[in-house]
Each structure stands twice: as C-alpha cells, then as structure tokens.
Design a protein around this motif. Structure first.
Motif: not given
Length: 231
Positions: A181-191, A206-215, A225-231
């Motif tokens: 499902x991924x996490x948003x920047x707000x959720x990562x901030x809270x964590x 992390x997206x630029x170095x291909x360690x995460x994907x943005x959707x 909202x933009x969310x991020x998932x680990x690649x």
C-alpha cells in the motif's frame, strides 16, 4: 520459494531465533534453516550441495569448530554460497582471514536491527547487480557494485542528507503494515519523528537511487496524495 534464502548459524538458540526473526523482517529474505554447530551447518549445506542456501549468517565462535574453518571448508569444496559474519570476534587477524575467504560483510555483536538490516539490504543490492545477465559496461559499473557491497556509497549522499536519517526512513517503509500500500511523507514523518518536508526529501532521494517507487494514492478529496513503497 522466492527471496534470498538464508541459513542462520549461531550456537546460542535464543540468538539464533533473534537473528532469524530479524532476517524475516527484511523484505526479500527468507530463513530456510538454523544450525547451532559448525558440523550441523556443513551438513545442511551439503544436503543439496548448498543449492537451497544463498547466504549464511555465520557466527565465528562455534562450540565444535571456528566459523573460519566453515568458510575454508566451503571454499575448498567449491561452494560459492555467500557468508555474512555475525560475530563478537574483534581480532584483526580474524577479520583479515575472513576477507581473504570471501566473507561479504562482517557484523560485530551486539548490533541494532537497523545495522543488521543495512547489511542485508546492501547485500541484496549487490546480489541483484552481480546476478544480472551480460557484462559490465565500464569500470564505474564494477566500482558501483563494490561500493554497494562495502557500504562506501553512503559517503556520497547529497548535501543535507545523512545516513542515519536515511536508514530511519527506509526502515519506516520496510516496517509498514502493508508494504504494497505504501506510505505517504506524512505517515513516514509520524513514524520517524522528522518533519514532513524532510521525510519527502529522503523519500524522493530513495526514488532517484531506485530504492523506492512513487505512486499516486487515490480515494481522498482533492489532489491525489503521493505514496512511497520500498523497491
């Protein structure tokens, strides 16, 4: 069975269970066995010529044989299984010998989960590059592989970013209740306890170095909202 298959070799049963639990928390890794002695480890690796194991988490202080002897036996038998030393042995002679026997990483006890995860993730990055088809295009491709494995790539983080915070952000993504499902920047901030703006900077890196994907995340009023998932 998918993922990088790991054999945990540790003489203390509680530590072996802890290392196995740590391993299972890192996406892309699966524990396929545990051994509490050098002989049990060798038997497990001989069972299918090591074909069911990709990586050995090896304690060097085992009750029957030193872990270095396990490494020597593996190499003498022509095994290419990778070894990550998880040990309290601090003698430089031991470290030198471990390097000469092809040990990929050397993790000193005691350690945090973040340090353990970093070693496994760097190994996974290296393995993905090393097992790719074809040839390296140039010297920089080889340099990148070694930098990934040895951890020197972290020395070239963009200005304003630091490795400790980056590991916290990566850990938040990996520890999400549903990584798909991924996490948003707000959720990562809270964590992580960092600001949303800072979290977004690290996530975008992390997206630029291909360690995460943005959707985009739909289903909320207004712009998605933009969310991020680990690649």
């Amino acid at each position: 069975m998918t993922g990088i298959r790991v054999l945990v070799v540790e003489d203390e049963p509680l530590l072996a269970e802890a290392h196995a639990a740590y391993t299972e928390r890192v996406p892309g890794f699966v524990v396929v066995g545990m051994a509490h002695t050098a002989r049990a480890a060798m038997a497990a690796l001989r069972a299918n010529d090591g074909g069911d194991v990709d990586l050995v988490l090896l304690d060097f202080r085992l009750p029957d044989l030193p872990g270095l002897d396990v490494c020597r036996a593996l190499r003498a038998a022509g095994s290419s299984v990778d070894v990550l030393a998880v040990t309290s042995a601090r003698d430089l002679a031991v470290v030198r010998t471990a390097v000469s026997l092809g040990v990929t990483h050397y993790l000193l006890k005691p350690f945090t989960f973040a340090a353990f995860r970093d070693k496994l993730e760097r190994y996974a990055d290296y393995r993905a590059q090393a097992l790719a088809d074809g040839e390296v295009a140039a010297q920089h491709d080889v340099d990148r592989m070694f930098a990934t494995l040895r951890g020197t790539a972290g020395n070239s983080l963009p200005k304003g970013l630091d490795a400790q915070t980056l590991n916290r952000v990566r850990g938040a993504l990996a520890d999400g209740s549903d990584p798909r499902a991924g996490l948003s920047a707000t959720e990562v901030s809270a964590a992580t306890g960092i600001s949303r703006v800072t979290a977004r900077r690290y996530l975008e890196y992390l997206v630029t170095i291909d360690r995460a994907v943005r959707t985009p995340r739909y289903g909320t009023p207004g712009r998605p909202e933009v969310e991020y998932r680990p690649r």
